[in-house]
Design an enzyme around this catalytic site. Structure first.
Site: not given
Length: 750
Positions: A320, A386, A156
């Site tokens: 994800e 997580w 990022r």
């Protein structure tokens, strides 16, 4: 004069003898204080294997930190000397031992890693000494957990080789031993792969970056990159870490978080593209397609990664991964049918199994985020838990190793102080004391199962972290708490004592020029239930007598009222507070708005509990009188994934009301959706409820999630509200086919 010095020496020696704690982080397992002290001075000799890295590291550290050059002192006597030695006969349960007496310091360790840890302890003893005088002491020490990790996302936002080395230095100082390097994601591919040059030619840059709060949906309009590490730079960093006894675990994301790779090689997707590295944060539907050419690509990438990194584990992500494209892909559906897979979750398991088999063939193991449990865990895989502790528990109970890194304790991209006084962060609220309170061994595990918990790790995702100064701010001082948790000597009951050592350590961080967070100096507020209402409890790491506050919204001054006890809040108002010392403002000014309704402070019961990562004050958060800020998902919101909110409020007696209100959020990039519907109920006995109002999705949308409902004139003892989760995220949205998040704050009645 001699008599005075003798008396002073006796008093000083007595002071050290009665000392009960050292200013060391992480605190050693066993400390025994003796009489006397040893003085480190410019005549002190250092004995050890002079060609070893550890020996030279110690001498260089003394020279850099204290301008103390001991390299020329070659005396062989056992006075005024520091001896460091590898002792193979040392107890297997001991990492290192330090014995300090008046004449010498003896450091023994069973290997070079233990020696390095002992030297870090010795450096802290010297740093915290007065004029080089170290108390006579015997330290016997060893870490509890084999994996004491820290993660850094360079996708990022990118950080230079020198900055990564600084990061590794911080880990080494506090005896962490694992650096998890997040090298690929949707927003950037950061590692050179010689066989696939377009990964860095195309995938290491993006046309712009999202800025500000996610809900603002604004961009800076500035090209970002190309930024990546060459293989020579990777080798340089690996060598640097290895010398400091830190293992680097590289992460190559798959099958999701793949947009940067697909931008370079679109043929690896289920659709034709074109693709580009993501400019927004969040989760995207386009992922690796599980076809032979994709696996060949990933195997070739992993070949180069494995050559560069000697770590036993290779992190393959696995988190994800939306299934939208796989559901629409003829090849994927045929693969499901051909391999008798149950569904797309089974296909994810197939993907991970196939990658694991290849990595195992290279004599390495895979580790992945807890979503790799979907459809069944690969035979030799380890899990990084997580989303909570559930993944780690499931892995350990099935005989798989796990690293515990739950977001509620270990995500350092969360706020660590009052969000109103902190830089913009991803969300959540994880202050220093919460990190320190974490126990990596879940209560659900028995003694044999607990052996599969490798350790603990904190993660730093960098969506909102623009430069290395902010990296420092987000990890310090929380890294100090993590180090003591990982070492196994943390004790939440003694948090204040630990906090004192942290404040002492700030002197070292100041000298190093580290931009650490000073949030613990600020006044923190906690809403407590008092007499069927609420009060605001203020605290600080400093002398509480220095807290000043106001109730009228003005900024406190040294002449404002001094805080003595929790402040009753019976009407809507703004409380501002700050810490003053010697007449000077020493903290940020904290501000808290209260909106008081008839439900504030009342007893509340939730049928379903919020997610561990977004649970904060539990059900009471919904009746604490604080309206959440939709731009800062700090401690005022509760988050529920795939669950409805069903809350029952007990007014304590029959109460009249005609309005019910609550807020819900829409932040689709983070899988947060407005509620689908809401129903309001009343009851006099807490058992038989009558619905008095219902609204649907259209009304919630038109109100932009700020729901104010006229329920007519009611008079009851109980109020129940059901807020329906959006359910499974529909196609066309980030996280499609996954459970939506429902975020709710205050539930009020007037």
């Amino acid at each position: 004069m001699q008599r005075f010095l003798l008396v002073f020496s006796v008093l000083f020696s007595s002071l050290f003898h009665t000392q009960t704690r050292l200013n060391i982080i992480p605190y050693p397992q066993k400390v025994e204080f003796q009489n006397g002290e040893f003085n480190v001075n410019d005549q002190t000799a250092v004995k050890g294997v002079e060609t070893s890295f550890e020996y030279q590291f110690f001498l260089n550290s003394l020279k850099q930190q204290y301008n103390l050059d001991l390299s020329k002192n070659k005396r062989s006597s056992r006075e005024n000397a520091i001896f460091m030695t590898i002792d193979k006969k040392i107890n297997d349960a001991v990492d290192y031992e330090i014995t300090v007496d008046k004449k010498l310091i003896l450091l023994k360790a069973k290997n070079k890693e233990g020696l390095f840890h002992g030297l870090q302890t010795l450096l802290q003893l010297i740093r915290n000494s007065k004029n080089g005088n170290i108390p006579a002491v015997k330290i016997s020490d060893t870490p509890k957990f084999a994996w004491r990790g820290m993660h850094l996302d360079v996708c990022r936002h990118f950080f230079t080789v020198d900055e990564v080395k600084q990061y590794i230095d911080y880990l080494a100082m506090y005896k962490l031993n694992t650096f998890h390097w997040h090298l690929t994601d949707d927003q950037g591919w950061r590692i050179e792969i010689k066989k696939y040059p377009k990964l860095t030619q195309i995938g290491s840059k993006r046309k712009e970056s999202m800025i500000g709060a996610y809900v603002d949906n604004t961009f800076d309009g500035k090209p970002y990159g190309p930024y990546f590490y060459t293989q020579e730079q990777i080798k340089e960093v690996v060598k640097y870490a290895t010398e400091r006894h830190i293992t680097i675990v590289p992460e190559i994301e798959m099958p999701g978080h793949a947009l940067a790779a697909l931008s370079a090689y679109p043929e690896l997707a289920c659709t034709k593209g074109p693709f580009e590295p993501a400019t927004k944060w969040g989760v995207f539907d386009d992922v690796f397609c599980p076809k032979d050419e994709t696996f060949k690509f990933l195997e070739n990438v992993l070949d180069e990664v494995i050559t560069l990194f000697p770590s036993k584990y290779i992190h393959i992500g696995g988190d994800e991964c939306p299934k939208t494209r796989w559901k629409e892909c003829a090849h994927c559906q045929e693969l499901i049918k051909k391999n008798n897979l149950k569904d797309e979750h089974g296909l994810q398991s197939y993907f991970i199994h196939r990658i694991e088999k290849y990595v195992n063939s290279k004599d390495r193991k895979i580790i992945g985020w807890d979503e790799i449990l979907e459809g069944g865990l690969a035979p030799n895989a380890a899990v990084m838990s997580w989303t909570g502790i559930k993944g780690g528990v499931e892995a350990a109970k099935s005989g798989h190793f796990a690293v515990m890194t739950p977001g509620s304790y270990c995500y350092f991209d969360h706020y660590q102080g009052d969000p109103a006084t902190e830089p913009n962060a991803f969300g959540g609220f994880t202050p220093l004391d919460k990190v320190y309170s974490y126990n990596p061994i879940p209560e659900e595990l028995n003694q044999d199962e607990a052996k599969y918990i490798l350790g603990v790790q904190a993660n730093l995702w960098t969506e909102y972290i623009l430069d290395f100064k902010q990296v420092q701010y987000m990890i310090f001082p929380r890294l100090l708490a993590l180090s003591e948790v990982g070492w196994g000597t943390s004790d939440p009951k003694n948090y204040k004592e630990f906090e004192g050592r942290v404040i002492n350590e700030f002197k070292t961080l100041d000298k190093m020029g580290v931009n650490y967070a000073k949030s613990i100096y600020n006044v923190s507020g906690k809403v407590i239930s008092v007499n069927n209402g609420v009060a605001y409890e203020l605290s600080t790491s400093q002398n509480p007598n220095g807290i000043r506050y106001t109730l009228d919204g003005t900024n406190p001054t040294v002449n404002s009222p001094s805080y003595q006890s929790p402040l009753p809040v019976s009407k809507s108002l703004t409380i501002k507070s700050a810490y003053f010392e010697n007449g000077q403002l020493k903290s940020a000014i904290s501000s808290q708005n209260f909106t008081i309704s008839k439900s504030t402070g009342k007893k509340i019961i939730l049928e379903e509990q919020p997610s561990e990562n977004y649970s904060f004050g539990g059900a009471f958060t919904l009746v604490d009188g604080i309206i959440g800020n939709p731009r800062r998902l700090g401690k005022t919101w509760l988050g529920f994934q795939g669950k409805d909110v069903v809350a029952t409020i007990d007014f304590g007696q029959k109460t009249s009301f005609s309005e019910v209100y609550f807020n819900t959020l829409d932040n689709k990039g983070s899988w947060i959706h407005f509620a689908k519907s809401a129903q309001i109920f009343r009851s006099d006995n807490g058992t038989d409820f009558k619905m008095i109002k219902e609204i649907g999705k259209d009304e919630i949308l038109s109100a932009n999630g700020k729901i104010r409902l006229n329920v007519g004139n009611q008079n009851s003892k109980y109020l129940k509200i059901k807020i329906e989760n959006a359910g499974i995220i529909p196609a066309g949205n980030p996280g499609a086919d996954s459970k939506a998040w429902l975020f709710v704050d205050e539930i009020g009645a007037n």
